[in-house]
Design a protein around this motif. Sequence first.
Motif, PDB file in Angstrom:
ATOM      1  N   ILE A  60       0.887  -1.161   0.000  1.00  0.00           N
ATOM      2  CA  ILE A  60       0.000   0.000   0.000  1.00  0.00           C
ATOM      3  C   ILE A  60       0.920   1.205   0.000  1.00  0.00           C
ATOM      4  N   SER A  73       2.145   0.196   4.099  1.00  0.00           N
ATOM      5  CA  SER A  73       1.986  -1.129   4.698  1.00  0.00           C
ATOM      6  C   SER A  73       2.182  -2.207   3.638  1.00  0.00           C
ATOM      7  N   PHE A  81      -8.186  -5.091   1.963  1.00  0.00           N
ATOM      8  CA  PHE A  81      -7.961  -3.666   1.704  1.00  0.00           C
ATOM      9  C   PHE A  81      -9.097  -3.161   0.811  1.00  0.00           C
ATOM     10  N   GLY A  82      -9.159  -1.832   0.694  1.00  0.00           N
ATOM     11  CA  GLY A  82     -10.204  -1.242  -0.140  1.00  0.00           C
ATOM     12  C   GLY A  82     -11.449  -0.900   0.651  1.00  0.00           C
ATOM     13  N   GLU A  83     -11.378  -1.096   1.996  1.00  0.00           N
ATOM     14  CA  GLU A  83     -12.569  -0.831   2.826  1.00  0.00           C
ATOM     15  C   GLU A  83     -12.805   0.667   3.007  1.00  0.00           C
ATOM     16  N   MET A  84     -11.719   1.485   2.934  1.00  0.00           N
ATOM     17  CA  MET A  84     -11.881   2.891   3.299  1.00  0.00           C
ATOM     18  C   MET A  84     -12.848   3.606   2.359  1.00  0.00           C
ATOM     19  N   SER A  85     -12.603   3.483   1.052  1.00  0.00           N
ATOM     20  CA  SER A  85     -13.468   4.235   0.131  1.00  0.00           C
ATOM     21  C   SER A  85     -14.862   3.637   0.046  1.00  0.00           C
ATOM     22  N   ARG A  92     -10.170   6.299  -3.497  1.00  0.00           N
ATOM     23  CA  ARG A  92      -9.141   5.410  -2.936  1.00  0.00           C
ATOM     24  C   ARG A  92      -8.045   6.255  -2.292  1.00  0.00           C
ATOM     25  N   SER A  93      -7.638   5.861  -1.098  1.00  0.00           N
ATOM     26  CA  SER A  93      -6.698   6.680  -0.324  1.00  0.00           C
ATOM     27  C   SER A  93      -5.241   6.394  -0.676  1.00  0.00           C
ATOM     28  N   ALA A  94      -4.988   5.320  -1.408  1.00  0.00           N
ATOM     29  CA  ALA A  94      -3.597   4.927  -1.685  1.00  0.00           C
ATOM     30  C   ALA A  94      -3.555   4.033  -2.920  1.00  0.00           C
ATOM     31  N   ARG A 133      -4.677  -0.938  12.690  1.00  0.00           N
ATOM     32  CA  ARG A 133      -3.997  -0.142  11.654  1.00  0.00           C
ATOM     33  C   ARG A 133      -3.770   1.294  12.127  1.00  0.00           C
TER      34      ARG A 133
HETATM   35  P1  CMP Z   1      -9.137   2.456   0.012  1.00  0.00           P
HETATM   36  O1  CMP Z   1      -8.871   3.877   0.376  1.00  0.00           O
HETATM   37  O2  CMP Z   1     -10.478   2.092  -0.467  1.00  0.00           O
HETATM   38  O3  CMP Z   1      -8.045   2.003  -1.079  1.00  0.00           O
HETATM   39  C1  CMP Z   1      -6.673   1.941  -0.686  1.00  0.00           C
HETATM   40  C2  CMP Z   1      -6.575   1.019   0.516  1.00  0.00           C
HETATM   41  O4  CMP Z   1      -5.293   0.931   1.131  1.00  0.00           O
HETATM   42  C3  CMP Z   1      -7.444   1.555   1.681  1.00  0.00           C
HETATM   43  O5  CMP Z   1      -8.793   1.528   1.300  1.00  0.00           O
HETATM   44  C4  CMP Z   1      -7.016   0.654   2.794  1.00  0.00           C
HETATM   45  O6  CMP Z   1      -7.600  -0.624   2.674  1.00  0.00           O
HETATM   46  C5  CMP Z   1      -5.506   0.529   2.481  1.00  0.00           C
HETATM   47  N1  CMP Z   1      -4.735   1.428   3.355  1.00  0.00           N
HETATM   48  C6  CMP Z   1      -4.648   2.769   3.301  1.00  0.00           C
HETATM   49  N2  CMP Z   1      -3.835   3.237   4.267  1.00  0.00           N
HETATM   50  C7  CMP Z   1      -3.385   2.158   4.958  1.00  0.00           C
HETATM   51  C8  CMP Z   1      -2.506   1.962   6.061  1.00  0.00           C
HETATM   52  N3  CMP Z   1      -1.899   2.995   6.651  1.00  0.00           N
HETATM   53  N4  CMP Z   1      -2.288   0.693   6.504  1.00  0.00           N
HETATM   54  C9  CMP Z   1      -2.877  -0.355   5.889  1.00  0.00           C
HETATM   55  N5  CMP Z   1      -3.713  -0.236   4.839  1.00  0.00           N
HETATM   56  C10 CMP Z   1      -3.974   0.994   4.383  1.00  0.00           C
END
Ligand code: CMP
Length: 227
Positions: A60, A73, A81-85, A92-94, A133
Amino acid sequence: MEKINDFLKYVPIFTELDQNTLDEIAKIGIRKTFKKDSIILFEHETGSALFIIAQGKVKISRVSDDGKEVILSILSDSDFFGEMSILDGQNRSANVTAIEDTDMFLIQRPDFINLLLTKPEVSIALLQELTTRLRSADMKIKSLSLKDAEGKVATVLLQLADDLGRIKQGKVEIEKLPYQHDLANMAGTSRETISRTLHNFAKRGLVELEGAKIRILNYEKFKEMFS
Ligand code: CMP
């Protein structure tokens, strides 16, 4: 189907579920394979699915304004992963990149939200993982702002031990350490500093290096020294 079920019961957010529910989840998700080095998610794109790693490893990362990659990470078997958005509706944050050939299980947003609404044990397990996390991110902020080079490298080793290590008689072994330039991107330091510090740790008897493998010889003591 049988193979998918086998894998799902080892996923920490699903361990409290009965076999019927696991069978249901197996039906709503799809399997997808990503070759080593392929980009799975791009930062800023819209998110519509949750990804669970059946087998393999991903990194990530984000890219800083001056073009430097920062690795947040490394995730492996049974991690998600991918839960945030899909939870907050933002982009997507990353970036997420396969660092090995990786076999994935994807659940679309409406199905995952429905699972969270109907199975509180999945919601609780998800919150626990997100808390872990957040703790790890807090530790990283402290490390980057307060620690010297040695402390930064040690923090990355502790994070990797947590993510990928196997504990055996007080020692933690990380089978395949990421490349030194990736370690440098995780620690916010240079490749040379990584190399020098790892050898220094080995000389002081804190770790053992063996090719791409590293063993932290007294994990508790190492944690005490650098947490
Ligand atoms: P999402 O933002 O949907 O897509 C990118 C994903 O990277 C994000 O969800 C998380 O699942 C993962 N992610 C972002 N930041 C971190 C972190 N600091 N540690 C672990 N996973 C992360």
